[in-house]
Enzyme design. Sequence first.
Site, PDB file in Angstrom:
ATOM      1  N   ARG A  70      -8.220  -3.274 -13.604  1.00 28.26           N
ATOM      2  CA  ARG A  70      -8.794  -4.152 -12.565  1.00 28.26           C
ATOM      3  C   ARG A  70      -8.890  -3.432 -11.208  1.00 28.26           C
ATOM      4  O   ARG A  70      -7.952  -2.775 -10.774  1.00 28.26           O
ATOM      5  CB  ARG A  70      -7.909  -5.398 -12.432  1.00 28.26           C
ATOM      6  CG  ARG A  70      -8.380  -6.413 -11.392  1.00 28.26           C
ATOM      7  CD  ARG A  70      -7.667  -6.241 -10.077  1.00 28.26           C
ATOM      8  NE  ARG A  70      -8.025  -7.297  -9.133  1.00 28.26           N
ATOM      9  CZ  ARG A  70      -7.753  -7.276  -7.832  1.00 28.26           C
ATOM     10  NH1 ARG A  70      -7.114  -6.250  -7.327  1.00 28.26           N
ATOM     11  NH2 ARG A  70      -8.103  -8.276  -7.053  1.00 28.26           N
ATOM     12  N   THR A 112      -4.486  -0.372  -0.510  1.00 25.15           N
ATOM     13  CA  THR A 112      -3.756  -1.421  -1.222  1.00 25.15           C
ATOM     14  C   THR A 112      -3.231  -0.960  -2.577  1.00 25.15           C
ATOM     15  O   THR A 112      -3.732   0.033  -3.143  1.00 25.15           O
ATOM     16  CB  THR A 112      -4.678  -2.642  -1.472  1.00 25.15           C
ATOM     17  OG1 THR A 112      -3.907  -3.722  -1.996  1.00 25.15           O
ATOM     18  CG2 THR A 112      -5.784  -2.323  -2.457  1.00 25.15           C
ATOM     19  N   SER A 147       0.887  -1.166   0.000  1.00 28.08           N
ATOM     20  CA  SER A 147       0.000   0.000   0.000  1.00 28.08           C
ATOM     21  C   SER A 147       0.917   1.205   0.000  1.00 28.08           C
ATOM     22  O   SER A 147       2.004   1.152   0.568  1.00 28.08           O
ATOM     23  CB  SER A 147      -0.884   0.021   1.249  1.00 28.08           C
ATOM     24  OG  SER A 147      -0.098   0.257   2.393  1.00 28.08           O
ATOM     25  N   THR A 179      -2.016  -6.096   1.246  1.00 27.32           N
ATOM     26  CA  THR A 179      -2.919  -4.994   1.565  1.00 27.32           C
ATOM     27  C   THR A 179      -2.880  -4.682   3.053  1.00 27.32           C
ATOM     28  O   THR A 179      -2.643  -5.576   3.862  1.00 27.32           O
ATOM     29  CB  THR A 179      -4.352  -5.442   1.173  1.00 27.32           C
ATOM     30  OG1 THR A 179      -4.406  -5.504  -0.235  1.00 27.32           O
ATOM     31  CG2 THR A 179      -5.424  -4.512   1.678  1.00 27.32           C
ATOM     32  N   THR A 235      -8.468  -8.747   3.391  1.00 30.69           N
ATOM     33  CA  THR A 235      -7.317  -8.898   2.496  1.00 30.69           C
ATOM     34  C   THR A 235      -7.370 -10.272   1.854  1.00 30.69           C
ATOM     35  O   THR A 235      -7.769 -11.238   2.506  1.00 30.69           O
ATOM     36  CB  THR A 235      -5.982  -8.693   3.241  1.00 30.69           C
ATOM     37  OG1 THR A 235      -4.917  -8.956   2.316  1.00 30.69           O
ATOM     38  CG2 THR A 235      -5.836  -9.613   4.435  1.00 30.69           C
ATOM     39  N   GLY A 236      -6.973 -10.355   0.602  1.00 30.61           N
ATOM     40  CA  GLY A 236      -7.000 -11.637  -0.105  1.00 30.61           C
ATOM     41  C   GLY A 236      -7.330 -11.419  -1.567  1.00 30.61           C
ATOM     42  O   GLY A 236      -7.296 -10.274  -2.042  1.00 30.61           O
ATOM     43  N   ASP A 246     -11.367  -5.711  -4.124  1.00 30.78           N
ATOM     44  CA  ASP A 246     -12.403  -5.501  -3.106  1.00 30.78           C
ATOM     45  C   ASP A 246     -12.105  -4.324  -2.177  1.00 30.78           C
ATOM     46  O   ASP A 246     -13.021  -3.762  -1.575  1.00 30.78           O
ATOM     47  CB  ASP A 246     -12.546  -6.760  -2.243  1.00 30.78           C
ATOM     48  CG  ASP A 246     -11.231  -7.092  -1.535  1.00 30.78           C
ATOM     49  OD1 ASP A 246     -10.165  -7.058  -2.207  1.00 30.78           O
ATOM     50  OD2 ASP A 246     -11.254  -7.372  -0.331  1.00 30.78           O
TER      51      ASP A 246
HETATM   52  N1  ASP Z   1      -7.668  -7.631  -1.654  1.00 36.05           N
HETATM   53  C1  ASP Z   1      -6.692  -6.963  -2.463  1.00 36.05           C
HETATM   54  C2  ASP Z   1      -7.157  -6.916  -3.895  1.00 36.05           C
HETATM   55  O1  ASP Z   1      -7.711  -7.881  -4.353  1.00 36.05           O
HETATM   56  C3  ASP Z   1      -5.362  -7.611  -2.429  1.00 36.05           C
HETATM   57  C4  ASP Z   1      -4.818  -7.884  -1.061  1.00 36.05           C
HETATM   58  O2  ASP Z   1      -5.555  -8.094  -0.119  1.00 36.05           O
HETATM   59  O3  ASP Z   1      -3.602  -7.883  -0.889  1.00 36.05           O
HETATM   60  O4  ASP Z   1      -6.914  -5.925  -4.545  1.00 36.05           O
END
Ligand code: ASP
Length: 345
Positions: free
Chosen positions: A237, A227, A88, A209, A260-261, A240
Amino acid sequence: MRTFALAVVLASFVTGSAMAQPKWAIVVHGGAGVIERADLTPEQEAAYRAALTKVTEAGGEVLAKGGSALDAIEAAIHLLEDDPLFNSGRGAVFTAEGRNELDASIMDGATLKAGAVAGVTRTRHPISLARAVMEKSPHVMLMGAGADTFSRESGAEQVEPAYFFTERRWRSLEKFLAEQKLPVPSRPTGAVVADEAAALAHDEGKYGTVGVVALDQAGHVAAGTSTGGTTGKRWGRVGDSPIIGAGNYASDASCAVSATGTGEYFIRLTVAREVCALVEHKGLSLQAAADEVIQTKLTALGGDGGVIAVAPDGQMAWSYNTSGMYRARLAAGEPLSVGIYKDEP
Ligand code: ASP
């Protein structure tokens, strides 16, 4: 007997007023992913633990002094955005075109006001820009060039795009593009190599993130997430993190959540709102709600990642289905707890 009854009444009055004392709590994450003991050198591990400690204590200090959950979140996320260990702000991952396009969102549980930005390229602290969208615009979400313009006009601190560059994330991009058989773009103009702190960053898969949820002494909760998205993202793109209800949500009626994910799964499950909905409508404890969404629903859909959460009554929770998550929590009268791996509390 009478004296005894009076004593009981008095005691419960004293305890009752002590319990009515406002409480504060903060939970922080720095991303979830493939983070195993064997992957991190002792120096890396120490660097992450030190960063999580510093950030959580800084947010906790704001809350202990009576500051708002929003202020605590912004202060803590500034530190995370400035720290190249995390995906981030400085240290964000790169798009396939070799750019840093940053997403962030913030939500105030007291008013249900929210602000978000997607794909901004020149704002040092995207979390503050998200807050400016919430407080200084009639909108909830701004994206791309327009969000960059609003950033300048609202007085958010501007930096050159190369400010976000780190060698470590660039190498992750090169690796990703090679796997995808995509061309490697040229480095951003003015990109400075070599930075000791950035060199310690661990490539935890695609993530990293950051997010903070907080409960302030006035009893309000809030959530913030910031993030760079996912390495090698293309076509504008958006994940979330800036989507209210998916990567971030807060309501005094239930809880505050930051996720996060792999964002695509979190969007489809509206993960953050889903956790709060289970608390609000089904009366689940915060931990049970977080586990239900992450361990059961997200896992069943094939998604990976995790959440942190806090509730107005002081409950704190985290849940993730990856091998690790950078995380920390702190509350009034409770010790700081910092974790990275799955076998830690
Ligand atoms: N959730 C974030 C995304 O899909 C990525 C992350 O959590 O590191 O952009």
